[in-house]
Design an enzyme around this catalytic site. Structure first.
Site, PDB file in Angstrom:
ATOM      1  N   HIS A 126      -5.717  11.252  -6.794  1.00 44.81           N
ATOM      2  CA  HIS A 126      -4.997   9.993  -6.706  1.00 44.81           C
ATOM      3  C   HIS A 126      -4.051   9.997  -5.509  1.00 44.81           C
ATOM      4  CE1 HIS A 126      -5.662   8.868 -11.225  1.00 44.81           C
ATOM      5  NE2 HIS A 126      -6.778   9.058 -10.551  1.00 44.81           N
ATOM      6  N   GLU A 172      -0.807   9.610  -5.184  1.00 43.87           N
ATOM      7  CA  GLU A 172       0.419  10.401  -5.282  1.00 43.87           C
ATOM      8  C   GLU A 172       0.156  11.870  -4.954  1.00 43.87           C
ATOM      9  OE1 GLU A 172       0.416   7.829  -9.091  1.00 43.87           O
ATOM     10  OE2 GLU A 172      -1.010   8.410  -7.534  1.00 43.87           O
ATOM     11  N   ALA A 224     -19.591 -22.073   1.485  1.00 44.90           N
ATOM     12  CA  ALA A 224     -19.588 -22.398   2.914  1.00 44.90           C
ATOM     13  C   ALA A 224     -19.848 -23.895   3.030  1.00 44.90           C
ATOM     14  CB  ALA A 224     -20.663 -21.599   3.652  1.00 44.90           C
TER      15      ALA A 224
END
Length: 363
Positions: free
Chosen positions: A44, A46, A148
């Site tokens: 992860h 961290e 679109a």
């Protein structure tokens, strides 16, 4: 936290079904570590940021876009890595939306004596992971309806010609969108008219990131000669039909590596899209890019399955009373009954204008 958000976006299209997360370690007035979640099953954000900081993490502050996890999954709890690194303070952008784990990581950090601040750029952190937020709280995918259109709202001429409404720049943006979602969905009318491939075609595509191609085809009319069927061994392909589909056709498609789901009908005799979305969620599909056509778009909106609208407007006027618009169906009888949306942003894509909006009701 802004840097952490920028880092997190680098994981676009590779972390699903996990969220995108970025982390930054700051000691004094210096950034000493940074990281982002690269792929599901890998370390992860961290952990990577703390590894980069090394001993400089002791007494430092960790900024992270999402609450650190406090449970064992494919990787150990991030809270343990925070303890071992000696972090003094953690600044969290948003709590984990999973009701089973939300707040537990924060409580664990505080219990260990670490100062925790929650909510820094919280709205931006939540917007970053809007698909994950919906998926983890409802079990169904986040649906983005893409269209679109010419400036007067047409997706094709009265004869049905739609190549090309928008510019090459907009079409490349659509391929980037496809690379960032788990699945691309169209109706059988689009397949019969345009014979699309629905894969990602970029100059530097991620070879491991091709979305699941889904066709909503109630009566299983898709030709065996279509490009979707012919390339199903190369790109994952699913057809959502009703239980009235002929077993022989299902068998022939299976031999071509096409997966077919026979689903219940709705009140109009078509595939029940709500059931389809639930089954896609059970399969781990977090996000779906809905590329039409007009009737499928109308059905998805009517059943309140759409979360976002992305309309690419080309500086063209097509005209024609019988030229199709992006939303089919019967429409509303009174303007006051028109579905409200909330404009999120507008930006130029080459000569075109991209308008993004939230459908009313999205958290």
């Amino acid at each position: 936290m802004r840097l952490a958000l920028r880092l997190a976006r680098r994981g676009m299209g590779t972390t699903s079904p996990n969220p995108m997360v970025g982390a930054v370690v700051v000691r004094g007035d210096r950034i000493v570590g940074r990281g982002y979640h690269r792929r599901a099953g890998e370390p992860h954000a961290e952990v990577l940021a703390l590894r980069g900081a090394g001993e400089k993490a002791r007494g430092a502050t960790l900024y992270v876009t999402l609450e650190p996890c406090n449970h064992f999954g494919k990787t150990p709890p991030c809270t343990e890595a925070v303890f071992k690194a000696g972090i003094r303070k953690v600044v969290v952008g948003m709590k984990d939306p999973n009701p089973l784990v939300s707040g537990r990581g924060i409580r664990r950090l505080r219990k260990a004596g670490i100062e925790v601040e929650v909510g820094a750029l919280g709205e931006a952190c939540r917007e970053l992971n809007a698909p994950f937020y919906k998926y983890i709280t409802t079990g169904t995918p986040f649906v983005i309806l893409k269209g679109a259109l010419t400036l007067d709202g047409k997706i094709a001429t009265p004869s049905g010609d739609s190549r090309w409404v928008t510019s090459p720049e907009s079409r490349q943006e659509v391929h980037r969108l496809r690379q960032g979602v788990d699945a691309v969905m169209v109706g059988i009318g689009t397949v019969l008219r345009d014979n699309p491939l629905l894969n990602v075609r970029l100059s530097r595509p991620n070879p491991k990131r091709q979305p699941l191609r889904i066709v909503v085809d109630s009566r299983l009319r898709i030709p065996l000669t279509s490009r979707l069927v012919q390339t199903a061994s190369q790109y994952p392909t699913l057809i959502a039909a009703t239980r009235a589909a002929f077993p022989a056709k299902i068998h022939r498609l299976g031999k071509k590596k096409v997966e077919v789901w026979a689903l219940p009908k709705n009140s109009r005799g078509k595939v029940n899209l709500g059931v389809l979305m639930k089954k896609l969620g059970e399969r781990g599909i977090v996000s779906v890019l809905l590329e039409g056509g007009a009737q499928l778009n109308a059905s998805a909106l009517r059943e309140r399955l759409v979360d976002r609208l992305l309309f690419f407007y080309a500086p063209k006027i097509a005209g024609g009373a019988k030229a199709p618009g992006v939303i089919g169906g019967e429409g509303v009888r009174r303007m006051r009954d028109a579905a409200p949306v909330e404009l999120v942003r507008m930006r130029r894509i080459g000569p075109d204008l991209l308008v993004e909006a939230k459908v009313a009701g999205e958290e």
